[in-house]
Design an enzyme around this catalytic site. Structure first.
Site, short mmCIF file in Angstrom:
data_model
loop_
_atom_site.label_atom_id
_atom_site.label_comp_id
_atom_site.label_asym_id
_atom_site.label_seq_id
_atom_site.Cartn_x
_atom_site.Cartn_y
_atom_site.Cartn_z
NE ARG A 91 -4.87 4.11 -4.94
CZ ARG A 91 -4.15 5.09 -5.50
NH1 ARG A 91 -3.19 5.67 -4.84
NH2 ARG A 91 -4.42 5.49 -6.71
NE ARG A 147 -5.34 4.55 -12.59
CZ ARG A 147 -5.07 5.48 -13.53
NH1 ARG A 147 -5.09 5.15 -14.79
NH2 ARG A 147 -4.77 6.69 -13.18
#
Ligand code: ADP
Length: 190
Positions: A91, A147
């Site tokens: 990520r 997020r």
């Protein structure tokens, strides 16, 4: 040739977990989902869980060294020899580089990075619906916005990273689960 070492990239709510599960079953290889592994660690109250919990509740990324350790241990398990689907890892660019180093040590290479694209408003709507159904503690509007922002800043650059490697295949993630699964199948045949 069947692809057996792949990763799914996509923002929260893009359906990457669902699609990774479908693909793992179809290809007979394990799904390696760092989010699920971290949630299990939090539930178990392990050292990793204690390190991860605060970040997860706020919708922030768990520090690279913690996640890299979790992913590496999983990739070294015997069932990953036949292949794997990485879901939610890497990520960040640092995680992508750590993954490269792990794969080099295992003497294998990543064959494909599937990137799922979904419009941001649709993503937020899906996550809010999931919040009502599953009650995941990080599915509230504030955390969802965080997020999304984290995804744009830290994870989105990986799309280019894997494009430069020549392994990127992009897939539209709107529509129902079956439609997206067929698009992925088609992308894997390309
Ligand atoms: P989503 O894609 O909906 O955010 P995940 O289950 O993949 O759901 O991840 C949930 C949370 O777990 C993330 O918000 C983050 O805090 C943590 N997490 C999962 N994978 C990673 C990772 N590779 N690096 C850092 N944090 C991670």
């Amino acid at each position: 040739m069947t692809v057996t070492r792949l990763l799914l990239l996509g923002p929260p709510g893009s359906g990457k977990g669902t699609q990774a599960e479908i693909l793992a079953r179809r290809l007979g290889i394990p799904q390696i989902a760092t989010g699920d592994m971290l949630r299990a660690a939090v539930d178990a109250g392990s050292a990793v869980g204690r390190q991860a919990q605060g970040f997860m509740d706020r919708g922030e990324l768990v520090p690279d060294d913690v996640v890299i350790g979790v992913a590496e241990a999983r990739l070294m398990e015997p069932d990953a020899v036949k292949g794997f689907i990485l879901d939610g890892f890497p990520r960040t660019p640092a995680q992508a580089e750590a993954l490269d180093a792990m794969l080099e040590r295992l003497r294998v290479s990543l064959e494909c990075c599937l990137a799922l694209h979904v419009d941001e408003e649709e993503l937020v709507a899906r996550l809010l619906r999931r919040a009502q159904i599953e009650g995941r503690s990080d599915d509230n509007e504030q955390t969802i916005r965080t997020r999304m922002q984290v995804y744009r800043e830290k994870t989105q650059p990986l799309v280019d990273y894997y494009d430069r490697r020549g392994v990127l295949r992009e897939v539209e993630g709107d529509g129902d689960i079956g439609e997206v699964a067929s698009r992925i199948e088609e992308a894997l045949r390309r």
